[in-house]
Scaffold this active site. Structure first.
Site, PDB file in Angstrom:
ATOM      1  N   CYS A 272       0.800  -1.236   0.000  1.00 47.08           N
ATOM      2  CA  CYS A 272       0.000   0.000   0.000  1.00 47.08           C
ATOM      3  C   CYS A 272       0.827   1.279   0.000  1.00 47.08           C
ATOM      4  CB  CYS A 272      -0.929   0.004   1.211  1.00 47.08           C
ATOM      5  SG  CYS A 272      -2.156  -1.305   1.132  1.00 47.08           S
TER       6      CYS A 272
HETATM    7  N1  LIG Z   1      -2.817  -6.104   1.917  1.00 47.38           N
HETATM    8  C1  LIG Z   1      -3.234  -5.030   2.531  1.00 47.38           C
HETATM    9  O1  LIG Z   1      -2.894  -4.784   3.685  1.00 47.38           O
HETATM   10  C2  LIG Z   1      -4.214  -4.059   1.861  1.00 47.38           C
HETATM   11  C3  LIG Z   1      -4.832  -3.092   2.667  1.00 47.38           C
HETATM   12  C4  LIG Z   1      -5.725  -2.224   2.085  1.00 47.38           C
HETATM   13  C5  LIG Z   1      -5.971  -2.296   0.706  1.00 47.38           C
HETATM   14  N2  LIG Z   1      -5.336  -3.223  -0.060  1.00 47.38           N
HETATM   15  C6  LIG Z   1      -5.658  -3.263  -1.488  1.00 47.38           C
HETATM   16  O2  LIG Z   1      -6.496  -4.374  -1.752  1.00 47.38           O
HETATM   17  C7  LIG Z   1      -6.222  -4.932  -3.036  1.00 47.38           C
HETATM   18  C8  LIG Z   1      -5.843  -6.394  -2.892  1.00 47.38           C
HETATM   19  O3  LIG Z   1      -4.653  -6.492  -2.122  1.00 47.38           O
HETATM   20  P1  LIG Z   1      -4.176  -7.848  -1.455  1.00 47.38           P
HETATM   21  O4  LIG Z   1      -3.098  -7.460  -0.487  1.00 47.38           O
HETATM   22  O5  LIG Z   1      -5.343  -8.628  -0.971  1.00 47.38           O
HETATM   23  O6  LIG Z   1      -3.524  -8.579  -2.716  1.00 47.38           O
HETATM   24  P2  LIG Z   1      -3.149 -10.127  -2.813  1.00 47.38           P
HETATM   25  O7  LIG Z   1      -2.149 -10.229  -3.887  1.00 47.38           O
HETATM   26  O8  LIG Z   1      -2.870 -10.682  -1.464  1.00 47.38           O
HETATM   27  O9  LIG Z   1      -4.515 -10.805  -3.298  1.00 47.38           O
HETATM   28  C9  LIG Z   1      -5.076 -10.616  -4.537  1.00 47.38           C
HETATM   29  C10 LIG Z   1      -5.620 -11.958  -5.025  1.00 47.38           C
HETATM   30  O10 LIG Z   1      -6.276 -11.736  -6.274  1.00 47.38           O
HETATM   31  C11 LIG Z   1      -6.028 -12.855  -7.097  1.00 47.38           C
HETATM   32  N3  LIG Z   1      -6.303 -12.444  -8.472  1.00 47.38           N
HETATM   33  C12 LIG Z   1      -5.536 -11.722  -9.313  1.00 47.38           C
HETATM   34  N4  LIG Z   1      -6.180 -11.523 -10.478  1.00 47.38           N
HETATM   35  C13 LIG Z   1      -7.371 -12.121 -10.351  1.00 47.38           C
HETATM   36  C14 LIG Z   1      -8.500 -12.265 -11.211  1.00 47.38           C
HETATM   37  N5  LIG Z   1      -8.518 -11.717 -12.423  1.00 47.38           N
HETATM   38  N6  LIG Z   1      -9.550 -12.960 -10.770  1.00 47.38           N
HETATM   39  C15 LIG Z   1      -9.550 -13.513  -9.543  1.00 47.38           C
HETATM   40  N7  LIG Z   1      -8.522 -13.408  -8.675  1.00 47.38           N
HETATM   41  C16 LIG Z   1      -7.458 -12.721  -9.084  1.00 47.38           C
HETATM   42  C17 LIG Z   1      -4.593 -13.222  -6.805  1.00 47.38           C
HETATM   43  O11 LIG Z   1      -4.328 -14.562  -7.168  1.00 47.38           O
HETATM   44  C18 LIG Z   1      -4.523 -12.997  -5.288  1.00 47.38           C
HETATM   45  O12 LIG Z   1      -4.844 -14.163  -4.563  1.00 47.38           O
HETATM   46  C19 LIG Z   1      -5.106  -4.062  -3.612  1.00 47.38           C
HETATM   47  O13 LIG Z   1      -5.682  -3.054  -4.393  1.00 47.38           O
HETATM   48  C20 LIG Z   1      -4.468  -3.453  -2.386  1.00 47.38           C
HETATM   49  O14 LIG Z   1      -3.842  -2.220  -2.676  1.00 47.38           O
HETATM   50  C21 LIG Z   1      -4.473  -4.126   0.494  1.00 47.38           C
END
Ligand SMILES: NC(=O)c1ccc[n+]([C@@H]2O[C@H](COP(=O)([O-])OP(=O)(O)OC[C@H]3O[C@@H](n4cnc5c(N)ncnc54)[C@H](O)[C@@H]3O)[C@@H](O)[C@H]2O)c1
Length: 432
Positions: A272
């Site tokens: 982030c």
């Molecule tokens: N991790 C954090 O602490 C956090 C906090 C707030 C916001 N975010 C935001 O949330 C969003 C997700 O982050 P995250 O940390 O969960 O990412 P992550 O990489 O842990 O998870 C994303 C998941 O999406 C899957 N994926 C990718 N393309 C896909 C598709 N087309 N269809 C289905 N699944 C698909 C991936 O395989 C993965 O498992 C991002 O935009 C991030 O900036 C993350």
């Protein structure tokens, strides 16, 4: 359609589809399933789907017992078959939003997830985007894709944005006690999304538009990036002034109003803070506005690994030891305390910079058994019993399970970038 969906949400009978079962998607899926909603996760990663199907969690903050019991109660399932999206009432997209090498937003994951939703869109569905992104994404990118099939937003389907605020490893704040911001394209979209989140959080806050909701998240993360950069610069100033930056911050934090403590460190990491502000500056560039604070903060924070490595070189030198062939142990490679996530972790740069100086580098992290990146492969040592054999131990991440007092007692030299050795007075400690 609107009233039917409202009724299903209030009765916890609405079928929910979560696209992307990562750090954000899996905990969210679990929370909806825990209050009785039937939840299906849609994933491209077969291994994650297999794990959920077998009742196994792969995210630290989600206990395996919870997943297993939700599987047993048939409240949670996962699939790679996106055609099942047409069976759900609400879809929440939680896919990654990284940056390209040029630091431009990479919204390709949002696009491919939305393509799947478009293929299976049916009348009356509520579609919500949670992935952090630039203001305008939901209305300018997602909505036209969904409307292409001839359905009208706000009438045939409903669309909203709600930023995720999950804080991995945080024992005090979770989805229940962290207010959730929601913005819809139309009032009906807003009402439905607000109602849905109100089932799992104590407080859902409605803002006037999807753009406002997108901007809220970017303000939050830019606020952190800029304040961390400021305090990192103050750390460098204190270095020159021969002052202890930690003492200065603690004393300033005694002011009960108008000051909020941020702490310096080895650099910023995670999915982030280093990335999201660039989504905002990119969007503003398209409007001929240059966000100088964001650029400056990025530059300042990126300098910190090099600064810490210089500290290690100087500290070794003071102990009569060259960095070449010195045995250096990195303590903690996760991007922050108590998590098993190395995405954008400054530890990776630090290890690389030390190896470039021909140090013999190892690491210990109780949450991360091995790391591979850019051709480097390193494995964590098993424990800290033989810490004496290292010329220097560099504290990069302050996991709460590490016994820093015995580390200081046994190590030859400790370079502490996190104030993990606070209140310890020993001649072998060098602080950032
Ligand atoms: N991790 C954090 O602490 C956090 C906090 C707030 C916001 N975010 C935001 O949330 C969003 C997700 O982050 P995250 O940390 O969960 O990412 P992550 O990489 O842990 O998870 C994303 C998941 O999406 C899957 N994926 C990718 N393309 C896909 C598709 N087309 N269809 C289905 N699944 C698909 C991936 O395989 C993965 O498992 C991002 O935009 C991030 O900036 C993350």
């Amino acid at each position: 359609m609107y009233s039917t969906l409202k009724g299903k949400i209030s009765a916890h009978q609405a079928k929910i589809g979560i696209i992307g079962l990562g750090y954000v998607g899996l905990p969210l899926a679990v929370e909806f399933a825990k209050v009785g909603f039937p939840v299906t996760g849609f994933e491209v990663d077969k291994e994650k789907v297999n794990n959920i199907t077998r009742g196994i969690s792969y995210i630290n903050d989600v206990p395996t017992e919870t997943v297993a019991s939700l599987r047993k109660d048939k409240k949670l399932s996962a699939t790679t078959d996106f055609s099942q999206l047409r069976n759900v009432d609400a879809v929440i997209t939680c896919v990654p939003t990284p940056l390209r090498k040029s630091k431009d937003p990479d919204v390709s994951y949002i696009i491919s997830a939305t393509e799947q939703v478009v293929k299976n869109l049916k009348k009356g569905q509520l579609i919500i985007l949670e992935s952090t992104t630039y203001p305008g994404t939901t209305r300018e990118l997602v909505m036209p894709m969904l409307e292409k099939a001839g359905l009208k937003c706000g009438k045939d389907f409903f669309l909203a944005f709600s930023p995720e605020r999950v804080d991995p490893g945080n024992k005090h704040y979770d989805i229940h006690n962290t207010p959730k911001v929601v913005g819809g394209v139309t009032p009906k979209c807003s009402t439905l999304a607000h109602l849905l989140y109100s089932q799992v959080t104590n407080r859902a806050i409605l803002v006037s538009s999807t753009e406002a909701a997108e901007m809220v998240k970017l303000l939050e993360n830019t606020f952190r990036a800029v304040n961390i950069a400021l305090v990192n610069e103050v750390a460098l100033m204190c270095d020159r002034l021969k002052l202890n930056v930690w003492e200065i911050i603690d004393a300033a934090a005694s002011k009960p109003f108008g000051f909020m403590p941020f702490y310096p460190g080895p650099g910023i990491g995670g999915h982030c803070i280093p990335l999201d502000p660039h989504y905002l500056s990119w969007k503003l560039k398209t409007l001929n506005f240059y966000s100088r604070f964001i650029e400056l903060a990025g530059e300042m924070n990126a300098k910190m690994p090099e600064h810490l490595v210089q500290r290690v070189v100087d500290a070794l030198n003071d102990h009569g030891k060259a960095i070449r062939n010195a045995k250096v142990l990195i303590l903690g490679v996760a991007y922050k305390k108590d998590v098993g996530d190395v995405r954008e972790s400054p530890a990776l740069d630090i290890i690389k910079l030390l190896k470039d100086r021909h140090a013999d580098v190892g690491y210990y992290d109780p949450h991360i058994p091995n790391i591979s990146w850019e051709g480097y492969n390193v494995r964590s040592i098993r424990d800290l019993k033989n810490v004496k054999k290292y010329d220097a131990v560099v504290i990069v991440t302050n996991h709460s399970t590490i016994d820093y007092a015995s580390l200081v007692k046994n190590a030859k030299l400790v370079i502490d970038s996190r104030n993990a050795t606070k209140n310890m007075n020993a001649s072998n400690i060098v602080r950032l």
